[in-house]
Design a protein around this motif. Sequence first.
Motif, PDB file in Angstrom:
ATOM      1  N   HIS A 148      60.915   6.209 -14.590  1.00  0.00           N
ATOM      2  CA  HIS A 148      60.376   5.025 -15.249  1.00  0.00           C
ATOM      3  C   HIS A 148      58.858   4.986 -15.093  1.00  0.00           C
ATOM      4  O   HIS A 148      58.299   5.557 -14.150  1.00  0.00           O
ATOM      5  CB  HIS A 148      60.956   3.743 -14.635  1.00  0.00           C
ATOM      6  N   ALA A 149      58.181   4.309 -16.006  1.00  0.00           N
ATOM      7  CA  ALA A 149      56.753   4.046 -15.842  1.00  0.00           C
ATOM      8  C   ALA A 149      56.530   3.284 -14.536  1.00  0.00           C
ATOM      9  O   ALA A 149      57.291   2.361 -14.212  1.00  0.00           O
ATOM     10  CB  ALA A 149      56.222   3.251 -17.022  1.00  0.00           C
ATOM     11  N   GLY A 150      55.513   3.674 -13.794  1.00  0.00           N
ATOM     12  CA  GLY A 150      55.245   3.079 -12.495  1.00  0.00           C
ATOM     13  C   GLY A 150      55.770   3.900 -11.337  1.00  0.00           C
ATOM     14  O   GLY A 150      55.337   3.703 -10.189  1.00  0.00           O
ATOM     15  N   ASP A 151      56.700   4.823 -11.591  1.00  0.00           N
ATOM     16  CA  ASP A 151      57.205   5.687 -10.531  1.00  0.00           C
ATOM     17  C   ASP A 151      56.084   6.590 -10.019  1.00  0.00           C
ATOM     18  O   ASP A 151      55.228   7.046 -10.779  1.00  0.00           O
ATOM     19  CB  ASP A 151      58.373   6.540 -11.033  1.00  0.00           C
ATOM     20  N   VAL A 152      56.135   6.881  -8.727  1.00  0.00           N
ATOM     21  CA  VAL A 152      55.059   7.599  -8.039  1.00  0.00           C
ATOM     22  C   VAL A 152      55.411   9.078  -7.897  1.00  0.00           C
ATOM     23  O   VAL A 152      56.573   9.442  -7.662  1.00  0.00           O
ATOM     24  CB  VAL A 152      54.809   6.969  -6.655  1.00  0.00           C
ATOM     25  N   ILE A 153      54.388   9.934  -8.059  1.00  0.00           N
ATOM     26  CA  ILE A 153      54.550  11.382  -7.909  1.00  0.00           C
ATOM     27  C   ILE A 153      54.160  11.761  -6.483  1.00  0.00           C
ATOM     28  O   ILE A 153      53.001  11.683  -6.100  1.00  0.00           O
ATOM     29  CB  ILE A 153      53.672  12.143  -8.907  1.00  0.00           C
ATOM     30  N   LEU A 154      55.148  12.145  -5.686  1.00  0.00           N
ATOM     31  CA  LEU A 154      54.948  12.509  -4.291  1.00  0.00           C
ATOM     32  C   LEU A 154      55.063  14.026  -4.159  1.00  0.00           C
ATOM     33  O   LEU A 154      55.993  14.637  -4.708  1.00  0.00           O
ATOM     34  CB  LEU A 154      56.010  11.821  -3.430  1.00  0.00           C
ATOM     35  N   LEU A 155      54.115  14.653  -3.450  1.00  0.00           N
ATOM     36  CA  LEU A 155      54.073  16.110  -3.328  1.00  0.00           C
ATOM     37  C   LEU A 155      54.177  16.542  -1.876  1.00  0.00           C
ATOM     38  O   LEU A 155      53.656  15.887  -0.975  1.00  0.00           O
ATOM     39  CB  LEU A 155      52.758  16.665  -3.887  1.00  0.00           C
ATOM     40  N   THR A 156      54.847  17.680  -1.660  1.00  0.00           N
ATOM     41  CA  THR A 156      54.724  18.417  -0.401  1.00  0.00           C
ATOM     42  C   THR A 156      54.271  19.828  -0.742  1.00  0.00           C
ATOM     43  O   THR A 156      54.447  20.301  -1.862  1.00  0.00           O
ATOM     44  CB  THR A 156      56.059  18.472   0.376  1.00  0.00           C
ATOM     45  N   GLY A 157      53.672  20.514   0.218  1.00  0.00           N
ATOM     46  CA  GLY A 157      53.130  21.847  -0.036  1.00  0.00           C
ATOM     47  C   GLY A 157      51.760  21.776  -0.690  1.00  0.00           C
ATOM     48  O   GLY A 157      51.181  20.699  -0.833  1.00  0.00           O
ATOM     49  N   HIS A 158      51.235  22.952  -1.113  1.00  0.00           N
ATOM     50  CA  HIS A 158      49.912  22.989  -1.732  1.00  0.00           C
ATOM     51  C   HIS A 158      49.918  23.926  -2.933  1.00  0.00           C
ATOM     52  O   HIS A 158      50.665  24.907  -2.992  1.00  0.00           O
ATOM     53  CB  HIS A 158      48.832  23.402  -0.717  1.00  0.00           C
ATOM     54  N   ALA A 159      49.076  23.615  -3.898  1.00  0.00           N
ATOM     55  CA  ALA A 159      49.093  24.287  -5.196  1.00  0.00           C
ATOM     56  C   ALA A 159      48.768  25.772  -5.073  1.00  0.00           C
ATOM     57  O   ALA A 159      47.837  26.156  -4.365  1.00  0.00           O
ATOM     58  CB  ALA A 159      48.093  23.617  -6.140  1.00  0.00           C
ATOM     59  N   GLY A 160      49.537  26.596  -5.783  1.00  0.00           N
ATOM     60  CA  GLY A 160      49.243  28.020  -5.897  1.00  0.00           C
ATOM     61  C   GLY A 160      49.652  28.871  -4.725  1.00  0.00           C
ATOM     62  O   GLY A 160      49.347  30.071  -4.699  1.00  0.00           O
ATOM     63  N   LEU A 161      50.377  28.328  -3.750  1.00  0.00           N
ATOM     64  CA  LEU A 161      50.676  29.116  -2.550  1.00  0.00           C
ATOM     65  C   LEU A 161      51.507  30.357  -2.868  1.00  0.00           C
ATOM     66  O   LEU A 161      51.275  31.438  -2.292  1.00  0.00           O
ATOM     67  CB  LEU A 161      51.360  28.263  -1.486  1.00  0.00           C
ATOM     68  N   GLU A 162      52.452  30.259  -3.800  1.00  0.00           N
ATOM     69  CA  GLU A 162      53.265  31.433  -4.129  1.00  0.00           C
ATOM     70  C   GLU A 162      52.428  32.492  -4.837  1.00  0.00           C
ATOM     71  O   GLU A 162      52.486  33.680  -4.496  1.00  0.00           O
ATOM     72  CB  GLU A 162      54.447  31.032  -5.017  1.00  0.00           C
ATOM     73  N   GLY A 163      51.637  32.072  -5.818  1.00  0.00           N
ATOM     74  CA  GLY A 163      50.805  33.025  -6.550  1.00  0.00           C
ATOM     75  C   GLY A 163      49.803  33.724  -5.647  1.00  0.00           C
ATOM     76  O   GLY A 163      49.589  34.937  -5.754  1.00  0.00           O
ATOM     77  N   MET A 164      49.181  32.969  -4.752  1.00  0.00           N
ATOM     78  CA  MET A 164      48.225  33.566  -3.814  1.00  0.00           C
ATOM     79  C   MET A 164      48.909  34.590  -2.920  1.00  0.00           C
ATOM     80  O   MET A 164      48.357  35.667  -2.639  1.00  0.00           O
ATOM     81  CB  MET A 164      47.572  32.469  -2.974  1.00  0.00           C
ATOM     82  N   ASP A 285      57.548  16.186  10.585  1.00  0.00           N
ATOM     83  CA  ASP A 285      56.374  17.080  10.584  1.00  0.00           C
ATOM     84  C   ASP A 285      56.148  17.752   9.235  1.00  0.00           C
ATOM     85  O   ASP A 285      55.765  18.919   9.159  1.00  0.00           O
ATOM     86  CB  ASP A 285      56.508  18.145  11.680  1.00  0.00           C
ATOM     87  N   ILE A 286      56.390  17.002   8.161  1.00  0.00           N
ATOM     88  CA  ILE A 286      56.152  17.506   6.813  1.00  0.00           C
ATOM     89  C   ILE A 286      55.049  16.659   6.172  1.00  0.00           C
ATOM     90  O   ILE A 286      55.200  15.444   6.008  1.00  0.00           O
ATOM     91  CB  ILE A 286      57.433  17.444   5.951  1.00  0.00           C
ATOM     92  N   ALA A 287      53.946  17.311   5.835  1.00  0.00           N
ATOM     93  CA  ALA A 287      52.829  16.602   5.203  1.00  0.00           C
ATOM     94  C   ALA A 287      53.164  16.302   3.748  1.00  0.00           C
ATOM     95  O   ALA A 287      53.853  17.071   3.077  1.00  0.00           O
ATOM     96  CB  ALA A 287      51.562  17.443   5.289  1.00  0.00           C
ATOM     97  N   SER A 288      52.654  15.184   3.251  1.00  0.00           N
ATOM     98  CA  SER A 288      52.877  14.817   1.847  1.00  0.00           C
ATOM     99  C   SER A 288      51.643  14.133   1.301  1.00  0.00           C
ATOM    100  O   SER A 288      50.777  13.682   2.054  1.00  0.00           O
ATOM    101  CB  SER A 288      54.101  13.898   1.707  1.00  0.00           C
ATOM    102  N   SER A 289      51.559  14.049  -0.013  1.00  0.00           N
ATOM    103  CA  SER A 289      50.442  13.366  -0.666  1.00  0.00           C
ATOM    104  C   SER A 289      50.942  12.747  -1.956  1.00  0.00           C
ATOM    105  O   SER A 289      51.962  13.167  -2.515  1.00  0.00           O
ATOM    106  CB  SER A 289      49.296  14.336  -0.953  1.00  0.00           C
ATOM    107  N   ILE A 290      50.214  11.739  -2.417  1.00  0.00           N
ATOM    108  CA  ILE A 290      50.548  11.081  -3.676  1.00  0.00           C
ATOM    109  C   ILE A 290      49.623  11.623  -4.761  1.00  0.00           C
ATOM    110  O   ILE A 290      48.402  11.547  -4.644  1.00  0.00           O
ATOM    111  CB  ILE A 290      50.414   9.554  -3.554  1.00  0.00           C
ATOM    112  N   ALA A 291      50.213  12.200  -5.809  1.00  0.00           N
ATOM    113  CA  ALA A 291      49.435  12.844  -6.862  1.00  0.00           C
ATOM    114  C   ALA A 291      49.091  11.901  -8.004  1.00  0.00           C
ATOM    115  O   ALA A 291      48.152  12.154  -8.758  1.00  0.00           O
ATOM    116  CB  ALA A 291      50.203  14.041  -7.418  1.00  0.00           C
ATOM    117  N   GLY A 292      49.856  10.838  -8.169  1.00  0.00           N
ATOM    118  CA  GLY A 292      49.623   9.928  -9.284  1.00  0.00           C
ATOM    119  C   GLY A 292      50.880   9.165  -9.619  1.00  0.00           C
ATOM    120  O   GLY A 292      51.762   8.989  -8.769  1.00  0.00           O
ATOM    121  N   GLU A 293      50.988   8.730 -10.873  1.00  0.00           N
ATOM    122  CA  GLU A 293      52.158   7.956 -11.301  1.00  0.00           C
ATOM    123  C   GLU A 293      52.396   8.168 -12.788  1.00  0.00           C
ATOM    124  O   GLU A 293      51.529   8.653 -13.523  1.00  0.00           O
ATOM    125  CB  GLU A 293      51.938   6.478 -11.010  1.00  0.00           C
ATOM    126  N   PHE A 294      53.590   7.818 -13.223  1.00  0.00           N
ATOM    127  CA  PHE A 294      53.936   7.876 -14.639  1.00  0.00           C
ATOM    128  C   PHE A 294      53.554   6.562 -15.307  1.00  0.00           C
ATOM    129  O   PHE A 294      53.709   5.484 -14.729  1.00  0.00           O
ATOM    130  CB  PHE A 294      55.432   8.149 -14.811  1.00  0.00           C
TER     131      PHE A 294
END
Length: 318
Positions: A148-164, A285-294
Amino acid sequence: MPGKLQPDILKQNVLNFTGALRDDLLVGGGLGEDAALIRVPEGILVAASDPVTGASKGAGSLLVHINANDLACKGADPSWLVVTLIVPDTMGIAFIHDIMGEIHATCRSLNIAIAGGHTELTDRYEQPVISGTMLGITRYELSTRNIHAGDVILLTGHAGLEGMSIIAHDRPELFAGLFTPSELAEIRSWQGDLSVLRPAGILREYARYMHDPTEGGLNGALYETARACNLGLKLYDDLPVSPLTLKAAKALGFNPYNLISSGMLIAVVPPDRVQEAQEKLRKNDIASSIAGEFIHDTDTLTIDAHEELWGILARRII
């Protein structure tokens, strides 16, 4: 262009062909859907299938992780794997033995049984085709249609780790003079960070939907998710990425947010449950961050969703 099909092409040429209509298929093929959900007497059977095409070293372990991640994103515990290996005869039985040894060891570590598959040597291909189908049971019905609109995008890990990690293993000369030996070793070690089973096992209690950013990276995953639920995105500036990845991106000229990113997890969480979800991750012990929202405004969907890895791997050193 090689790589994952763009959403419009995928819908027109693949997703429009759905076979018979069955009431027991709860979620089938679709944009942003990592796996199918099929109602069975025991609950909901989750089925996912993915190949490995961009890595050679560690390909067996990677095959298990990317398929297990797809099931974890549906709230399932990965349980059974079916493996298909089509191997150039020039690579021989030794290659098959090594790949299956990697698959076996990784499956043992995740309590996954190898249930069968197909193996052959061929003179028609120069590169192996390595594909897996993972199965498991869930009680959750996670899907893009729940967002739904207003839902939050929560992330774990970091961008590009597999490609790197793939570049560091398969084309280390591209990083020559860029990283110290210890930094290069750290990047290679990211190959051990590709599983999202732990964070997904926690967040399935809170999420409406979860997704594993593979080809197209974080940008591609967010774009196809927003397209699938017909919503827009409001993204924040501080998206998680390692300084080492940023350093490589600047030197080699690529977008780190478009680099294949198994090991990251996108969870779409109702705003009133985000704090509780992040606290549960912290306690484990899992770091997370908020990337944005819908948001409702679909005019915000201007993300470039191409994959960077293939062009990087194809580069020549002059």
